[in-house]
Structures are given as C-alpha cells and as structure tokens.
Design a protein around this motif. Structure first.
Motif, PDB file in Angstrom:
ATOM      1  N   VAL A 110       0.866  -1.184   0.000  1.00 19.99           N
ATOM      2  CA  VAL A 110       0.000   0.000   0.000  1.00 19.99           C
ATOM      3  C   VAL A 110       0.902   1.233   0.000  1.00 19.99           C
ATOM      4  N   PRO A 111       0.343   2.417  -0.342  1.00 16.31           N
ATOM      5  CA  PRO A 111       1.186   3.607  -0.497  1.00 16.31           C
ATOM      6  C   PRO A 111       2.068   3.968   0.682  1.00 16.31           C
ATOM      7  N   VAL A 112       1.585   3.779   1.917  1.00 19.58           N
ATOM      8  CA  VAL A 112       2.439   4.141   3.052  1.00 19.58           C
ATOM      9  C   VAL A 112       3.700   3.276   3.081  1.00 19.58           C
ATOM     10  N   GLN A 113       3.588   2.021   2.679  1.00 17.28           N
ATOM     11  CA  GLN A 113       4.770   1.167   2.581  1.00 17.28           C
ATOM     12  C   GLN A 113       5.723   1.669   1.505  1.00 17.28           C
ATOM     13  N   VAL A 114       5.147   2.108   0.395  1.00 11.29           N
ATOM     14  CA  VAL A 114       5.974   2.632  -0.696  1.00 11.29           C
ATOM     15  C   VAL A 114       6.851   3.768  -0.182  1.00 11.29           C
ATOM     16  N   ARG A 115       6.225   4.700   0.502  1.00 12.17           N
ATOM     17  CA  ARG A 115       6.982   5.848   1.009  1.00 12.17           C
ATOM     18  C   ARG A 115       8.054   5.415   2.006  1.00 12.17           C
ATOM     19  N   ASN A 116       7.711   4.481   2.890  1.00 12.95           N
ATOM     20  CA  ASN A 116       8.671   4.024   3.889  1.00 12.95           C
ATOM     21  C   ASN A 116       9.838   3.261   3.260  1.00 12.95           C
ATOM     22  N   LEU A 117       9.530   2.414   2.283  1.00 11.95           N
ATOM     23  CA  LEU A 117      10.589   1.631   1.646  1.00 11.95           C
ATOM     24  C   LEU A 117      11.485   2.489   0.770  1.00 11.95           C
ATOM     25  N   VAL A 118      10.895   3.434   0.050  1.00 14.26           N
ATOM     26  CA  VAL A 118      11.720   4.339  -0.755  1.00 14.26           C
ATOM     27  C   VAL A 118      12.676   5.117   0.151  1.00 14.26           C
ATOM     28  N   ALA A 119      12.184   5.563   1.282  1.00 14.59           N
ATOM     29  CA  ALA A 119      13.041   6.286   2.233  1.00 14.59           C
ATOM     30  C   ALA A 119      14.161   5.386   2.750  1.00 14.59           C
ATOM     31  N   ALA A 120      13.829   4.132   3.079  1.00 13.33           N
ATOM     32  CA  ALA A 120      14.836   3.210   3.610  1.00 13.33           C
ATOM     33  C   ALA A 120      15.901   2.887   2.571  1.00 13.33           C
ATOM     34  N   VAL A 121      15.475   2.661   1.336  1.00 13.27           N
ATOM     35  CA  VAL A 121      16.424   2.306   0.285  1.00 13.27           C
ATOM     36  C   VAL A 121      17.269   3.509  -0.122  1.00 13.27           C
ATOM     37  N   THR A 122      16.658   4.680  -0.150  1.00 17.22           N
ATOM     38  CA  THR A 122      17.411   5.889  -0.464  1.00 17.22           C
ATOM     39  C   THR A 122      18.506   6.130   0.567  1.00 17.22           C
ATOM     40  N   ALA A 123      18.197   5.879   1.838  1.00 21.17           N
ATOM     41  CA  ALA A 123      19.196   6.038   2.895  1.00 21.17           C
ATOM     42  C   ALA A 123      20.292   4.983   2.796  1.00 21.17           C
ATOM     43  N   ALA A 124      19.922   3.772   2.373  1.00 16.65           N
ATOM     44  CA  ALA A 124      20.889   2.679   2.288  1.00 16.65           C
ATOM     45  C   ALA A 124      21.784   2.778   1.062  1.00 16.65           C
ATOM     46  N   ALA A 125      21.267   3.354  -0.006  1.00 13.23           N
ATOM     47  CA  ALA A 125      22.028   3.458  -1.260  1.00 13.23           C
ATOM     48  C   ALA A 125      21.847   4.850  -1.845  1.00 13.23           C
ATOM     49  N   PRO A 126      22.373   5.855  -1.157  1.00 16.39           N
ATOM     50  CA  PRO A 126      22.173   7.233  -1.626  1.00 16.39           C
ATOM     51  C   PRO A 126      22.753   7.453  -3.021  1.00 16.39           C
ATOM     52  N   GLY A 127      21.975   8.138  -3.841  1.00 15.38           N
ATOM     53  CA  GLY A 127      22.433   8.469  -5.183  1.00 15.38           C
ATOM     54  C   GLY A 127      22.140   7.431  -6.239  1.00 15.38           C
ATOM     55  N   VAL A 128      21.705   6.225  -5.845  1.00 14.89           N
ATOM     56  CA  VAL A 128      21.399   5.184  -6.830  1.00 14.89           C
ATOM     57  C   VAL A 128      19.948   5.359  -7.291  1.00 14.89           C
ATOM     58  N   PRO A 129      19.699   5.503  -8.576  1.00 12.13           N
ATOM     59  CA  PRO A 129      18.329   5.663  -9.071  1.00 12.13           C
ATOM     60  C   PRO A 129      17.453   4.472  -8.680  1.00 12.13           C
ATOM     61  N   LEU A 130      16.184   4.769  -8.358  1.00 12.23           N
ATOM     62  CA  LEU A 130      15.248   3.726  -7.937  1.00 12.23           C
ATOM     63  C   LEU A 130      14.195   3.454  -8.997  1.00 12.23           C
ATOM     64  N   ARG A 131      13.775   2.204  -9.027  1.00 10.55           N
ATOM     65  CA  ARG A 131      12.720   1.743  -9.927  1.00 10.55           C
ATOM     66  C   ARG A 131      11.725   0.976  -9.071  1.00 10.55           C
ATOM     67  N   ALA A 132      10.479   0.929  -9.489  1.00 11.60           N
ATOM     68  CA  ALA A 132       9.469   0.214  -8.709  1.00 11.60           C
ATOM     69  C   ALA A 132       8.690  -0.748  -9.605  1.00 11.60           C
ATOM     70  N   HIS A 133       8.316  -1.871  -9.017  1.00 11.93           N
ATOM     71  CA  HIS A 133       7.688  -2.979  -9.738  1.00 11.93           C
ATOM     72  C   HIS A 133       6.483  -3.443  -8.915  1.00 11.93           C
ATOM     73  N   PHE A 134       5.283  -3.143  -9.423  1.00 14.44           N
ATOM     74  CA  PHE A 134       4.076  -3.435  -8.648  1.00 14.44           C
ATOM     75  C   PHE A 134       3.165  -4.431  -9.353  1.00 14.44           C
ATOM     76  N   HIS A 135       2.669  -5.393  -8.581  1.00 17.91           N
ATOM     77  CA  HIS A 135       1.622  -6.299  -9.062  1.00 17.91           C
ATOM     78  C   HIS A 135       0.283  -5.801  -8.520  1.00 17.91           C
ATOM     79  N   ASP A 136      -0.776  -6.084  -9.286  1.00 20.95           N
ATOM     80  CA  ASP A 136      -2.081  -5.499  -8.966  1.00 20.95           C
ATOM     81  C   ASP A 136      -3.030  -6.503  -8.326  1.00 20.95           C
ATOM     82  N   THR A 137      -2.492  -7.429  -7.580  1.00 20.79           N
ATOM     83  CA  THR A 137      -3.283  -8.510  -6.992  1.00 20.79           C
ATOM     84  C   THR A 137      -4.448  -7.991  -6.153  1.00 20.79           C
ATOM     85  N   ARG A 138      -4.239  -6.899  -5.437  1.00 18.43           N
ATOM     86  CA  ARG A 138      -5.282  -6.344  -4.566  1.00 18.43           C
ATOM     87  C   ARG A 138      -5.699  -4.933  -4.997  1.00 18.43           C
ATOM     88  N   ASN A 139      -5.522  -4.651  -6.281  1.00 13.10           N
ATOM     89  CA  ASN A 139      -5.962  -3.373  -6.870  1.00 13.10           C
ATOM     90  C   ASN A 139      -5.295  -2.149  -6.238  1.00 13.10           C
TER      91      ASN A 139
END
Length: 303
Positions: free
Chosen positions: A180-209
């Motif tokens: 869900v969106p709140v997880q997206v924001r939290n994970l993007v923040a965590a990954v950005t902190a862990a790998a600063p400067g590395v471009p991010l990509r996201a891959h979503f499945h629509d199992t629960r719309n």
C-alpha cells in the motif's frame, strides 16, 4: 516530468502464463511495445528451461528483436552462467533478482539470500566489465507469502549489501501484490538512505488493486522508473489468483492524467494488449483502459 516505463510483458508477463508463445510471437510482442513507445524492454530471462519453459528460446528472441539505438533490452540473470548467455545474446542490460526473505528465496531460486547476494556481486562486476548496464531487484520487499510482513529495516539492510555491486539502478518489487502507499513511502526512504544516489525503480503487481496507487506514491516519493506489463498479463506462482504487473495502459492513463509524460501511445498499448490476449487464449485481461476508454472522449495523448 518524464516517468520512464519499463515494459516487462515479454519476460515477467509471459513467463507466468500457461500458454507458451512461439519465438515469432514473442518478437512481435516486443516490436509492438517498441512501436507504442517503449524504450526499455525486459525481453528475456536466461534461466533453466526446465524451470521456466516459457523463456527457453531467449537466445532466439534476442537474435530477432528490432535493434534501435534508442531501445534498450534487459535480460534477467540469476547466476554467472545466465550472464554469459546474456552477454553472448547481445542484451543491453542485465537485471538480477534477490529476494528479501529466506523462505521465498529458497522456494523461488533454490538459494539462500546470502548466496544470491554473492551471485549478484559477481554478476555486477562481470557485467560491468562487459560494458552492460546493471540493475538489481529486491523481490518480496512489501511482503512474503511464507514469512508475512517484511520490515523496511530488512529491505534497507539488504539494499546496503547490494549497493556494493555498484548497480546503475535498484528496483523495489511488490512481487505478490500486497503493498500500500504508506509502505511505498517508507521503503523508498529506507532504500534511499541505504544506497544514496542510486536511481530507484518500482515494480508493482495489482493482486489487490493497489498497484496504481502505489505507482503514484512511488513517483511522488522520487521514483522515476516504473515497471508495467501490457494488458496486465502475468502473475506469481506463489500468490494464488494473482494478476500480473500493473497494466501498462492503465498506468499510462494515471500518469498522463496526473501531469506526467511517458512517451507511450495509449491506443497502441491497448491494441497490443488485445492482440496478446488473443495469442494467449484469454477473453479478458486484467487491464481496464481497453474496456473503459480514455477520458475525456477519445483523446489519445502522446508523450
């Protein structure tokens, strides 16, 4: 602002469909996606044919894809043998998948998380030496079908280890469609902190719309590259009744109506989805745009 959409239907879409398309039909799908504006295409995977028979003709597909200076083809690799095949086949990029949880890693890849981290580090070094672009995907980052919730700390710690491979891009995958969106924001923040400067990509499945909402949340959090699959084809063998990745045409609608450019042509995407649905013997695909149409009216923007 441009949001790049990576078309993954030829690989992640088709490999989870029971119907196996011929090489010619796979190449036609790729050509149609390119004609619709896709400039990065996950075309094939170099894995064992007995495990993933849908991808058994990876070399033949790569030998026949339309070659253009502005189109980059991605091959999935999980070990050095797969990388050697990918280099010989002429891919432009390689992507390696490392699962965030131990049980899923063992069930899906037959290897531990640590073993896959080491495999990635080896792949990244060799691919870079061969002049290929590299990316690594953290799978099941939003939840695991066997272990349940996956914390941002776990994903961040894993990302920190993966960053040692100096990837050109790190992808976060909601492999079973539980995010869900709140997880997206939290994970993007965590990954950005862990790998600063590395471009991010996201891959979503629509199992629960939730894929469209998650994609928009990712963009708002700073992600500029999203995976999608025409028609929403695909699925996940570990998620019962799972749909595929977010449908490219539906994602394009949401992005364009939100003021973002993609370079994709919605009408051609819908036509491609209709075509591949027939080829796969499906009377109805998960995507909605082909049924509902663009709004307002018959507007079909490009860009």
């Amino acid at each position: 602002m441009l949001i790049q959409v990576v078309e993954v239907s030829p690989r992640d879409g088709l490999q989870n469909e029971p119907e196996i398309l011929s090489t010619d039909r796979k190449v036609e799908l790729i050509q149609r996606c390119v004609d619709a504006g896709a400039r990065r295409v996950e075309a094939v995977s170099f894995v064992r044919a007995d495990r993933v028979p849908q991808m058994a003709d990876a070399e033949a597909v790569m030998a026949a894809v339309p070659r253009r200076d502005d189109v980059s083809y991605i091959g999935l690799v999980l070990n050095r043998r797969g990388l050697d095949r990918a280099i010989a086949a002429g891919v432009d990029e390689v992507n390696c998948v490392v699962v965030a949880t131990e049980t899923f890693s063992q069930r899906n890849q037959g290897a531990s998380v640590n073993e896959m981290v080491q495999a990635w580090l080896d792949i990244a070094k060799a691919a870079r030496a061969a002049g290929l672009r590299t990316s690594v995907t953290v799978a099941a980052a939003f939840g695991c079908p066997f272990e349940g919730e996956v914390s941002p700390k776990v994903v961040g710690d894993l990302t920190r280890r993966l960053a040692d491979g100096e990837p050109d891009e790190i992808a976060l995958a909601d492999t079973i469609g539980v995010g869900v969106p709140v997880q997206v924001r939290n994970l993007v923040a965590a990954v950005t902190a862990a790998a600063p400067g590395v471009p991010l990509r996201a891959h979503f499945h629509d199992t629960r719309n939730t894929a469209i909402a998650n994609a928009l949340a990712a963009v708002e959090a700073g992600v500029t590259v999203l995976d999608a699959s025409v028609g929403g084809i695909g699925g996940c063998p570990f998620a019962p009744s799972a749909t595929g990745n977010v449908a490219t045409e539906d994602l394009t609608y949401a992005l364009h109506r939100s003021g973002y450019a993609t370079g994709l042509e919605p009408r051609k995407l819908v036509e491609t989805a209709t075509w591949v649905g027939v080829e796969l013997g499906k009377s109805r695909l998960p995507a909605a745009l082909g049924r509902a149409g663009w709004f307002p009216g018959d507007l079909d923007p490009q860009g």
